[in-house]
Design an enzyme around this catalytic site. Structure first.
Site, mmCIF file in Angstrom:
data_model
loop_
_atom_site.group_PDB
_atom_site.id
_atom_site.type_symbol
_atom_site.label_atom_id
_atom_site.label_comp_id
_atom_site.label_asym_id
_atom_site.label_seq_id
_atom_site.Cartn_x
_atom_site.Cartn_y
_atom_site.Cartn_z
ATOM 1 N N ASN A 11 0.810 -1.214 0.000
ATOM 2 C CA ASN A 11 0.000 0.000 0.000
ATOM 3 C C ASN A 11 0.846 1.268 0.000
ATOM 4 O O ASN A 11 0.350 2.347 -0.311
ATOM 5 C CB ASN A 11 -0.936 0.010 1.214
ATOM 6 C CG ASN A 11 -2.212 -0.770 0.962
ATOM 7 O OD1 ASN A 11 -2.313 -1.485 -0.024
ATOM 8 N ND2 ASN A 11 -3.166 -0.645 1.853
ATOM 9 N N CYS A 64 -7.240 -0.640 9.173
ATOM 10 C CA CYS A 64 -6.878 -1.455 8.011
ATOM 11 C C CYS A 64 -6.344 -0.479 6.972
ATOM 12 O O CYS A 64 -5.388 0.240 7.250
ATOM 13 C CB CYS A 64 -8.070 -2.272 7.517
ATOM 14 S SG CYS A 64 -9.623 -1.366 7.352
#
Length: 532
Positions: free
Chosen positions: A217, A304
């Site tokens: 990410n 998350c």
């Protein structure tokens, strides 16, 4: 959109309908019971068809198309009759009041304050209007922190332990990126959260993602809290997979239960779906959060990627384990309203209400997975929950039905814009108007009991009464015979208690009347015969 059950809507008659009745619950129907309709439901057309039933073969019937649903009525045997006809006497929209819920937790206090900085949803358009933040953090601090968190979802309080005062805080990932950006305000803010409890030396951060996903990410501007930067925090990854993995897993479950259940390879087929493995990982993560807070070792931050899927699963399940209030019917409704609906789980995107694009990559059974975890807990602790299995199934049925406004849209700001509370009815109206149907007869109220379910594959099972309930070849005993007999005994007990109270009142009246005084002591106590 679900329509409010009021009489202001026009209802069109069905073809060949000559007489129309409206029941006391507001459900329109014709004399022949051809198609019971909800208020505001209008027939568009109907046609005779042959339905190829995957279980029973071709069945001749008539399909009715309304502005709300398809309704297939068999001319031979009933196929579908899924309309509930309950009368609502409770306003479900009043169930959750954030100020009252935080007061129940003893908030605000001298460490935490309630802020309305987001009342116009300018700080974060997917967060609720009311937030609980550290007292030492100013609104300007919050704005600076928001620039460094994905979707501006800053760390805010979800729950505080009533005794040791450790907290569960939720947020989204930090925007670290490949270059390893830092934000002094964000680092200081997490330290302020840690310092709200002087007993805590380290703040624990649980990142729901697998480590490799969190690293990946960074390439899209996200990331995680590095120990090198957040010196007073320790980070753990919980290895829960993303929405796409969960969607594919549920598809595999569907393939093994519909239209046929292959008995000879059942266990290997179930294992190949990995569904129970995902349930295990979610429960394991929630147990870690609950244990860290319950032990008083540390306050916890959970996130998350964007903070509205796995984060909601973990915070709500941990709160369910820690706080017995959320195991009541009212408490569970508040838990869902607060951690899922108010905090912006993307119901519209995940379920696809009103969207014909069924292949949308945003679809995912995240909330279903949470309810499945709750069911697994209720199996392991059969006396700990006030609600029964029917309660959980009803919630899931109306997650998809669009009959109620509870799960419509993605966030609180969108619901306000669409005036959902004015134009629709809450699901909790249905449930709270008929609470006895959703109560667990074995429920024993216990205060301050922490539940630690066993998150082992040996103790988890497929929820057959939900996933395979429409298959006529899977015979389920409904209702459960033990539960049914227990309810009968409870009703009998209540009947005897009522009768005893009546006799005692009658006896008291006689004793207070001198003219009706008994002549002997034996006459003073009425004889009550029972089956016991």
């Amino acid at each position: 959109m679900a329509s409010a059950p009021t009489s202001k809507y026009n209802s069109h008659s069905l073809e060949n309908e000559s007489i129309k009745r409206t029941s006391r619950d507001g459900v329109n129907r014709d004399v022949g019971e051809t198609l019971p309709r909800l208020p505001g439901e209008i027939r568009i057309t109907d046609k005779e068809v042959i339905y190829i039933c995957p279980f029973n073969g071709p069945i001749k019937g008539r399909v009715y198309i309304t502005n709300y649903r398809l309704y297939l009525r068999s001319l031979e045997t009933p196929i579908f009759a899924f309309l509930n006809e309950e009368k609502f006497n409770v306003d479900g929209w009043t169930v959750y009041n954030p100020v009252e819920e935080y007061r129940r937790q003893g908030l605000p206090n001298h460490h935490w304050r309630i802020t309305f900085i987001n009342k116009c949803y300018k700080l974060c358009d997917t967060y609720p209007a009311l937030l609980v933040v550290p007292y030492r953090a100013s609104d300007e601090d919050l704005r600076r922190v928001a620039t460094f968190r994905s979707r501006n979802r800053i760390p805010v309080l979800s729950w505080i332990h009533p005794e040791n005062k450790t907290v569960i805080v939720r947020c989204s990932q930090p925007l670290v990126g490949m270059s390893g950006k830092r934000n002094k305000e964000d680092e200081r803010y997490l330290d302020v959260i840690r310092e709200t409890n002087r007993q805590v030396n380290k703040l624990t951060i649980y990142d729901a993602r697998p480590n490799v996903n969190a690293v990946a990410n960074k390439a899209t501007g996200g990331g995680y809290e590095s120990d090198d930067v957040y010196h007073n925090a320790e980070l753990f990854f919980l290895d829960i997979h993303n929405i796409h993995v969960m969607r594919e897993s549920l598809k595999k479950v569907k393939d093994i239960v519909y239209p046929n259940v292959e008995e000879s390879h059942w266990l290997s087929s179930l294992e190949s779906t990995h569904w129970l493995e995902h349930i295990k990982l979610v429960l394991t993560g929630a147990i870690q959060v609950a244990d860290r807070v319950s032990s008083g070792k540390s306050s916890v931050v959970v996130h998350c990627s964007d903070g509205w899927d796995r984060t909601a699963q973990l915070t709500s399940l941990a709160m369910l384990m820690l706080d017995s209030f959320y195991r009541s019917i009212e408490g569970f409704e508040i838990l869902v309203q607060k951690e899922w609906i108010s905090f912006g789980h993307k119901f519209a995107s995940r379920i696809g209400h009103g969207d014909k694009n069924h292949a949308d990559a945003d679809r995912s059974p995240i909330f279903l997975q949470f309810i499945d975890c709750v069911w697994q807990m209720s199996k392991q602790f059969p006396t700990a929950f006030e609600f029964n299995e029917r309660f959980l199934i009803t919630i899931l049925d109306h997650l998809y039905s669009c009959r109620f406004g509870t799960f419509l849209y993605n966030c609180e700001s969108a619901r306000e814009k669409q005036k959902v509370t004015e134009r629709t009815v809450s699901l909790w109206s249905l449930i709270n108007s008929n609470k006895d149907k959703f109560k667990n007869p074995f429920y024993t109220k216990e205060i301050n009991r922490v539940l630690y379910p066993v998150a082992s594959m040996r103790h988890l099972e497929l929820w057959v009464n939900y996933y395979i309930r429409w298959n006529p070849r899977i015979k389920q005993q409904q209702p459960n015979p033990v539960e049914q007999r227990y309810m009968e005994l409870l009703a009998l007990r209540d009947e005897y208690i009522k009768r005893l109270d009546e006799l005692q009142l009658a006896n008291s009246a006689k004793l207070s009347d001198p003219s009706a005084s008994p002549s002997s002591p034996s006459q003073m106590m009425p004889h009550v015969q029972t089956h016991f």
